[in-house]
Every structure is written in structure tokens, then in C-alpha cells.
Write a protein that holds these residues in place. Structure first.
Motif, PDB file in Angstrom:
ATOM      1  N   GLY A  73       0.751  -1.233   0.000  1.00  0.00           N
ATOM      2  CA  GLY A  73       0.000   0.000   0.000  1.00  0.00           C
ATOM      3  C   GLY A  73       0.788   1.294   0.000  1.00  0.00           C
ATOM      4  N   LEU A  74       0.044   2.369   0.224  1.00  0.00           N
ATOM      5  CA  LEU A  74       0.555   3.734   0.113  1.00  0.00           C
ATOM      6  C   LEU A  74       1.791   3.968   0.966  1.00  0.00           C
ATOM      7  CD1 LEU A  74      -0.168   6.632  -1.030  1.00  0.00           C
ATOM      8  CD2 LEU A  74      -1.424   6.972   1.099  1.00  0.00           C
ATOM      9  N   TYR A  75       1.763   3.475   2.204  1.00  0.00           N
ATOM     10  CA  TYR A  75       2.904   3.650   3.108  1.00  0.00           C
ATOM     11  C   TYR A  75       3.731   2.367   3.181  1.00  0.00           C
ATOM     12  CZ  TYR A  75       1.230   8.226   4.401  1.00  0.00           C
ATOM     13  OH  TYR A  75       0.865   9.549   4.357  1.00  0.00           O
ATOM     14  N   SER A  76       4.103   1.868   2.032  1.00  0.00           N
ATOM     15  CA  SER A  76       4.762   0.571   1.879  1.00  0.00           C
ATOM     16  C   SER A  76       6.088   0.481   2.635  1.00  0.00           C
ATOM     17  CB  SER A  76       5.007   0.331   0.382  1.00  0.00           C
ATOM     18  OG  SER A  76       5.873  -0.757   0.174  1.00  0.00           O
ATOM     19  N   LYS A  77       6.185  -0.544   3.502  1.00  0.00           N
ATOM     20  CA  LYS A  77       7.464  -0.829   4.166  1.00  0.00           C
ATOM     21  C   LYS A  77       8.463  -1.362   3.156  1.00  0.00           C
ATOM     22  CE  LYS A  77      10.393  -1.687   7.529  1.00  0.00           C
ATOM     23  NZ  LYS A  77      10.121  -2.666   8.609  1.00  0.00           N
ATOM     24  N   VAL A  78       7.982  -2.179   2.210  1.00  0.00           N
ATOM     25  CA  VAL A  78       8.895  -2.739   1.204  1.00  0.00           C
ATOM     26  C   VAL A  78       9.479  -1.619   0.344  1.00  0.00           C
ATOM     27  CG1 VAL A  78       9.103  -4.298  -0.774  1.00  0.00           C
ATOM     28  CG2 VAL A  78       7.672  -4.943   1.177  1.00  0.00           C
ATOM     29  N   ARG A  79       8.653  -0.638  -0.010  1.00  0.00           N
ATOM     30  CA  ARG A  79       9.177   0.486  -0.810  1.00  0.00           C
ATOM     31  C   ARG A  79      10.280   1.220  -0.055  1.00  0.00           C
ATOM     32  NH1 ARG A  79       4.706   3.706  -1.539  1.00  0.00           N
ATOM     33  NH2 ARG A  79       5.364   5.053   0.162  1.00  0.00           N
ATOM     34  N   SER A  80      10.091   1.409   1.245  1.00  0.00           N
ATOM     35  CA  SER A  80      11.121   2.101   2.024  1.00  0.00           C
ATOM     36  C   SER A  80      12.398   1.277   2.122  1.00  0.00           C
ATOM     37  CB  SER A  80      10.588   2.447   3.417  1.00  0.00           C
ATOM     38  OG  SER A  80      10.409   1.283   4.198  1.00  0.00           O
ATOM     39  N   LEU A  81      12.265  -0.053   2.168  1.00  0.00           N
ATOM     40  CA  LEU A  81      13.455  -0.911   2.206  1.00  0.00           C
ATOM     41  C   LEU A  81      14.219  -0.867   0.889  1.00  0.00           C
ATOM     42  CD1 LEU A  81      12.071  -4.065   4.078  1.00  0.00           C
ATOM     43  CD2 LEU A  81      13.625  -2.322   4.984  1.00  0.00           C
ATOM     44  N   VAL A  82      13.483  -0.694  -0.215  1.00  0.00           N
ATOM     45  CA  VAL A  82      14.116  -0.702  -1.541  1.00  0.00           C
ATOM     46  C   VAL A  82      14.614   0.681  -1.952  1.00  0.00           C
ATOM     47  CG1 VAL A  82      13.725  -1.147  -3.998  1.00  0.00           C
ATOM     48  CG2 VAL A  82      12.766  -2.697  -2.292  1.00  0.00           C
ATOM     49  N   ALA A 118       1.668   0.540  -3.598  1.00  0.00           N
ATOM     50  CA  ALA A 118       3.057   0.696  -3.177  1.00  0.00           C
ATOM     51  C   ALA A 118       3.889   1.364  -4.278  1.00  0.00           C
ATOM     52  CB  ALA A 118       3.665  -0.656  -2.814  1.00  0.00           C
ATOM     53  N   ALA A 119       3.493   1.127  -5.537  1.00  0.00           N
ATOM     54  CA  ALA A 119       4.225   1.688  -6.684  1.00  0.00           C
ATOM     55  C   ALA A 119       3.517   2.868  -7.316  1.00  0.00           C
ATOM     56  CB  ALA A 119       4.448   0.602  -7.742  1.00  0.00           C
ATOM     57  N   HIS A 120       2.160   2.876  -7.270  1.00  0.00           N
ATOM     58  CA  HIS A 120       1.437   3.882  -8.067  1.00  0.00           C
ATOM     59  C   HIS A 120       0.070   4.218  -7.472  1.00  0.00           C
ATOM     60  CE1 HIS A 120      -0.692   0.368  -9.715  1.00  0.00           C
ATOM     61  NE2 HIS A 120       0.491  -0.160  -9.993  1.00  0.00           N
ATOM     62  N   ALA A 121       0.060   4.685  -6.230  1.00  0.00           N
ATOM     63  CA  ALA A 121      -1.201   5.089  -5.601  1.00  0.00           C
ATOM     64  C   ALA A 121      -1.684   6.398  -6.223  1.00  0.00           C
ATOM     65  CB  ALA A 121      -1.011   5.269  -4.098  1.00  0.00           C
ATOM     66  N   THR A 122      -2.953   6.434  -6.615  1.00  0.00           N
ATOM     67  CA  THR A 122      -3.499   7.639  -7.227  1.00  0.00           C
ATOM     68  C   THR A 122      -4.838   7.987  -6.599  1.00  0.00           C
ATOM     69  OG1 THR A 122      -3.905   8.738  -9.348  1.00  0.00           O
ATOM     70  CG2 THR A 122      -4.661   6.446  -9.146  1.00  0.00           C
ATOM     71  N   THR A 123      -5.517   8.978  -7.156  1.00  0.00           N
ATOM     72  CA  THR A 123      -6.800   9.425  -6.623  1.00  0.00           C
ATOM     73  C   THR A 123      -7.933   8.607  -7.242  1.00  0.00           C
ATOM     74  OG1 THR A 123      -7.229  11.077  -8.342  1.00  0.00           O
ATOM     75  CG2 THR A 123      -5.834  11.756  -6.483  1.00  0.00           C
ATOM     76  N   PRO A 124      -9.143   8.665  -6.648  1.00  0.00           N
ATOM     77  CA  PRO A 124     -10.240   7.828  -7.158  1.00  0.00           C
ATOM     78  C   PRO A 124     -11.033   8.447  -8.306  1.00  0.00           C
ATOM     79  CG  PRO A 124     -10.915   8.935  -5.146  1.00  0.00           C
ATOM     80  CD  PRO A 124      -9.478   9.305  -5.363  1.00  0.00           C
ATOM     81  N   HIS A 125     -10.555   9.523  -8.901  1.00  0.00           N
ATOM     82  CA  HIS A 125     -11.359  10.247  -9.888  1.00  0.00           C
ATOM     83  C   HIS A 125     -11.741   9.415 -11.108  1.00  0.00           C
ATOM     84  CE1 HIS A 125      -9.728  13.585  -7.509  1.00  0.00           C
ATOM     85  NE2 HIS A 125     -10.821  14.221  -7.863  1.00  0.00           N
ATOM     86  N   LEU A 126     -10.920   8.456 -11.475  1.00  0.00           N
ATOM     87  CA  LEU A 126     -11.235   7.610 -12.633  1.00  0.00           C
ATOM     88  C   LEU A 126     -11.618   6.193 -12.219  1.00  0.00           C
ATOM     89  CD1 LEU A 126      -8.515   8.800 -15.194  1.00  0.00           C
ATOM     90  CD2 LEU A 126     -10.928   9.468 -15.054  1.00  0.00           C
ATOM     91  N   GLY A 127     -11.661   5.918 -10.921  1.00  0.00           N
ATOM     92  CA  GLY A 127     -12.116   4.623 -10.434  1.00  0.00           C
ATOM     93  C   GLY A 127     -11.242   3.456 -10.843  1.00  0.00           C
ATOM     94  N   GLN A 128      -9.916   3.707 -10.978  1.00  0.00           N
ATOM     95  CA  GLN A 128      -9.037   2.662 -11.501  1.00  0.00           C
ATOM     96  C   GLN A 128      -7.903   2.283 -10.549  1.00  0.00           C
ATOM     97  OE1 GLN A 128      -8.833   0.715 -14.182  1.00  0.00           O
ATOM     98  NE2 GLN A 128     -10.533   1.448 -15.417  1.00  0.00           N
ATOM     99  N   GLY A 129      -7.898   2.821  -9.342  1.00  0.00           N
ATOM    100  CA  GLY A 129      -6.775   2.540  -8.442  1.00  0.00           C
ATOM    101  C   GLY A 129      -6.605   1.065  -8.147  1.00  0.00           C
ATOM    102  N   ALA A 130      -7.641   0.435  -7.617  1.00  0.00           N
ATOM    103  CA  ALA A 130      -7.563  -0.998  -7.328  1.00  0.00           C
ATOM    104  C   ALA A 130      -7.444  -1.795  -8.621  1.00  0.00           C
ATOM    105  CB  ALA A 130      -8.790  -1.438  -6.536  1.00  0.00           C
ATOM    106  N   GLY A 131      -8.065  -1.304  -9.682  1.00  0.00           N
ATOM    107  CA  GLY A 131      -7.994  -1.995 -10.977  1.00  0.00           C
ATOM    108  C   GLY A 131      -6.576  -2.141 -11.478  1.00  0.00           C
ATOM    109  N   MET A 132      -5.776  -1.108 -11.296  1.00  0.00           N
ATOM    110  CA  MET A 132      -4.381  -1.189 -11.732  1.00  0.00           C
ATOM    111  C   MET A 132      -3.600  -2.217 -10.906  1.00  0.00           C
ATOM    112  SD  MET A 132      -3.910   0.750 -14.396  1.00  0.00           S
ATOM    113  CE  MET A 132      -5.568   0.264 -14.914  1.00  0.00           C
ATOM    114  N   ALA A 133      -3.918  -2.327  -9.611  1.00  0.00           N
ATOM    115  CA  ALA A 133      -3.269  -3.335  -8.766  1.00  0.00           C
ATOM    116  C   ALA A 133      -3.650  -4.744  -9.225  1.00  0.00           C
ATOM    117  CB  ALA A 133      -3.658  -3.133  -7.303  1.00  0.00           C
ATOM    118  N   ILE A 134      -4.921  -4.929  -9.586  1.00  0.00           N
ATOM    119  CA  ILE A 134      -5.382  -6.235 -10.055  1.00  0.00           C
ATOM    120  C   ILE A 134      -4.706  -6.595 -11.374  1.00  0.00           C
ATOM    121  CG2 ILE A 134      -7.419  -7.476 -10.912  1.00  0.00           C
ATOM    122  CD1 ILE A 134      -9.031  -5.707  -8.824  1.00  0.00           C
ATOM    123  N   GLU A 135      -4.604  -5.626 -12.277  1.00  0.00           N
ATOM    124  CA  GLU A 135      -3.887  -5.879 -13.535  1.00  0.00           C
ATOM    125  C   GLU A 135      -2.428  -6.233 -13.266  1.00  0.00           C
ATOM    126  OE1 GLU A 135      -6.337  -3.022 -16.696  1.00  0.00           O
ATOM    127  OE2 GLU A 135      -4.249  -2.580 -16.225  1.00  0.00           O
TER     128      GLU A 135
END
Length: 379
Positions: free
Chosen positions: A165-174, A294-311
Motif C-alpha cells: 500500500g501507500l505507506y509501503s514498508k517494502v518500498r522504504s526498504l528498496v 506501493a508503486a502507483h497510488a493515485t486518486t479515485p477520480h477515474l475509479g481505476q486505483g484498485a484496478g491497476m493493482a489487479i492488472e
């Protein structure tokens, strides 16, 4: 053993048990890859009200083999309509049945119902799940990654996937503190209602002050969402959330205006400041990869945030089983994901910026149509 098999990923650690992490676990298990999944929450609860799955996401959920598991608990719909603040129709955009003629174009579903199906499917497929746990350190070996967990245990993996997620521990480690979430200036409010009969589609209402919408989630359930300008990211007294939401809906009449007066229970208001982050370089180092927010958190204006994670999850499973060594696999993953996710991230933020600027010239309808066309393309 040939070179392809010698480099095959056989065991993966997924950090994070949200939508992206669970879909990755399901996708990888369906390809025969062993999965350990750890989730920081000791109780595997979900935050939020409901979620829109647009046609591209319905397509990927069908690929994952989970769509049939929650369609009965969801609300299937075809079209997206955009209205003025009083309910006057501005545009109606027909949906595309990308998963095949037997499936709907779009789906609205409660986050809890979706979580239950994804969680149960991952466990049924043999993913090993541990709760109340995160990673302390990740140490790259010649042909593996050694993970030290917060409970003192450890494990070796061919690949570690940060889906935390947004405050990713893995991102901070990398990446250290190179990428930190940024508040956009807006927040989103959500509230559940019994579904109004005319809300058999995604209904988006535009005003100069913000953007509201009604999303059907089940035969008897829908939720109202609202975006608002909150310049200083104020602290919100949870006891006053219903009143605060009503105030921010003052510019709307018609159905939204009627519903506004029924927002009375602050405990049922879900309020969330909008924060974004985008890793503007390859999302991996060695054998550690970021996906989803963790890589690309965005706003909900286009309703695709979770969709991009699923893809992300589906594409990762495809590339990890398509030959080559892990560096080649992750490069191919990035080639399929980077520009697509960057487009969604930037377009979503742009829509919010134009709202805050009260830009009446901004063609939001055109942006939505462009987004639907782009996401309908093969990944």
C-alpha cells in the motif's frame, strides 16, 4: 534442467493482504508458484465502503477465475452516466463487455464481499497466510532474497512482492525515503444508502465545488461518494463527519440533494484524504518488486486505483511463467505496466487539480471516454 527452468520463480513472498496482494497470491498459485502472504493487520479487516470494477477490471477478474464467486454478491451494470449538479444528463457512456458476452461490463461490490471471496480463494488455492506480521529487513542473495520478519522468523524466496500500500514498508526498504506520499489537496467522502431504483448504472454528478457520484453495490445497496477541496488537510472530528459531508454537498440538488439530508450518522461516514505516490523508475531492485499502491497510488477520480493493482497481479503471474531469467521477466512486467499506470495516475490527479481550480473548460467527459478506451486495450 534447461536454462528456463533453472531460473524459474518457484516461491514468492507477498507483503500485504489487500486487493493487490490477494489477487497476486491467487494468480501465482494458479500458475503453480508457492506463495507466502503476510499482512500487518492482526485482524484481516477491510477499510472503506464499496468499489467500482470497470470493464478492464472485470476482464482480469474473470482471468483470475474469481468473478463467478462474487457476482451474486455484487451489482452488475453496463453504463456510466455523467450529470450536472441538479441531475441533468450530460453524457451516457455505454459499457464494453471485455470479459465476454456472458459477463457484465461493470460491477459494483462492497469491499467486504470482495475481500471475503479473494481471501477464501487464496487460501483454497494453498497460499500460506500469516497475520500481524511485516518484514524487518530484506537481504539479497545470489539467487534468492532472505526476509527477516517482525516476529523474528525468516525465510528465503525467489521473489518478494511489496503489495503493502501507500505507506509501503517494502518500498522504504528498496528506495529509502525517495518516494513519499503527497497530499493532493482533496479528500473523498463515502456513505451507504438503500439503492434508488434509477441507480442501475454508475452515476457521476459534477458541480463547481466537487464531484459526487452514486455507485450501485447490490440489489438493495448503493453508496454516495463526494470529492472536496481540503487545502490544509484538516483534522476531522469524527463526531461531526455527517454534518461536514452535508455542508460539502450543498451545491447539489435533485437526487443528491435529497440524499444529503439523510446523511445523519457520523459513524457511517468514511472520510479519506487523497494521497498519491508514483515510483517513476522500474518498480524493482534485484528480486524485490512493488505492485499496486506501493508503486502507483493515485486518486479515485477515474475509479481505476484498485484496478491497476489487479492488472499488476495478473501480468506478473503471466511474465513469471513466460520464460527467461527473473531480470527479463521483471523487465517485461514493467514494459506492460509502467506507461499504463502512469497514464491512470497522472489523469486521475489532473481531474482533481481541475476540480480544485474550478476549471469549467476542462473536458472531464472526454477524459473519462479516453480512459475507458485506453483501459479496454489489451495489456
Amino acid at each position: 534442467m534447461n536454462a528456463v527452468n533453472a531460473s524459474a520463480v518457484k516461491k514468492v513472498l507477498i507483503v500485504g493482504g489487500g486487493i493487490g496482494g490477494l489477487c497476486a497470491a491467487i494468480a501465482l498459485r494458479r500458475k503453480g508458484i508457492a506463495v507466502d502472504l503476510i499482512e500487518l493487520k492482526a485482524e484481516w479487516t477491510v477499510y472503506g465502503v464499496g468499489i467500482i470494477q470497470q470493464s478492464n477490471v472485470v476482464r482480469e477478474m474473470a482471468k483470475l477465475g474469481v468473478l463467478d464467486g462474487y457476482l451474486d454478491a455484487a451489482y452488475a451494470f453496463e453504463d456510466v452516466a455523467i450529470y450536472g449538479p441538479g441531475g441533468q444528463l450530460l453524457a451516457r457512456i455505454p459499457g464494453q463487455r471485455l470479459a465476454g458476452p456472458e459477463y457484465p461490463a461493470n460491477v459494483g461490490i462492497s469491499r467486504l464481499a470482495l475481500h471475503n471471496v479473494l481471501c477464501n480463494t487464496a487460501l483454497e488455492l494453498g497460499a500460506k497466510v500469516r497475520l500481524g506480521l511485516s518484514v524487518e529487513t530484506l537481504t539479497e542473495q545470489a539467487d534468492s532474497v532472505s526476509a527477516l520478519f517482525t516476529d523474528g522468523s525468516s525465510g528465503d524466496y525467489d521473489l518478494v512482492v511489496g503489495a503493502d500500500g501507500l505507506y509501503s514498508k517494502v518500498r522504504s526498504l528498496v528506495f529509502g525515503d525517495k518516494y513519499t506520499p503527497r497530499f493532493t489537496g482533496q479528500a473523498v467522502w463515502r456513505y451507504n444508502f438503500p439503492r434508488a431504483p434509477q441507480i442501475d448504472h454508475l452515476a457521476n454528478f459534477q458541480s463547481a465545488e466537487g464531484n459526487a457520484g452514486l455507485v450501485p453495490l447490490a440489489g438493495d445497496l448503493m453508496y454516495l461518494f463526494l470529492t472536496s477541496h481540503e487545502p490544509d488537510n484538516p483534522w476531522m472530528d469524527t463526531a461531526t463527519l455527517a454534518e461536514q459531508m452535508r455542508v460539502r454537498l450543498q451545491g447539489f440538488t435533485g437526487l443528491i440533494g435529497e440524499l444529503r439530508e439523510q446523511i445523519t450518522d457520523s459513524a457511517q461516514v468514511v472520510y479519506k484524504p487523497m494521497e498519491v505516490v508514483f515510483v517513476n523508475e522500474p518498480w524493482y531492485r534485484g528480486r524485490v518488486l512493488l505492485i499496486g499502491d506501493a508503486a502507483h497510488a493515485t486518486t479515485p477520480h477515474l475509479g481505476q486505483g484498485a484496478g491497476m493493482a489487479i492488472e499488476d497481479a495478473v501480468v506478473l503471474s503471466e511474465e513469471l511463467t513466460a520464460g527467461g531469467d527473473i531480470a527479463q521477466q521483471l523487465q517485461r512486467f514493467m514494459a506492460r505496466r509502467f506507461e499504463r499506470c502512469k497514464y491512470i495516475s497522472e489523469s486521475s490527479v489532473l481531474a482533481g487539480d481541475k476540480e480544485m481550480a474550478h476549471d469549467r473548460e476542462f473536458d472531464r467527459i472526454g477524459l473519462v471516454k479516453q480512459m475507458l478506451a485506453r483501459t479496454a486495450e489489451p495489456i
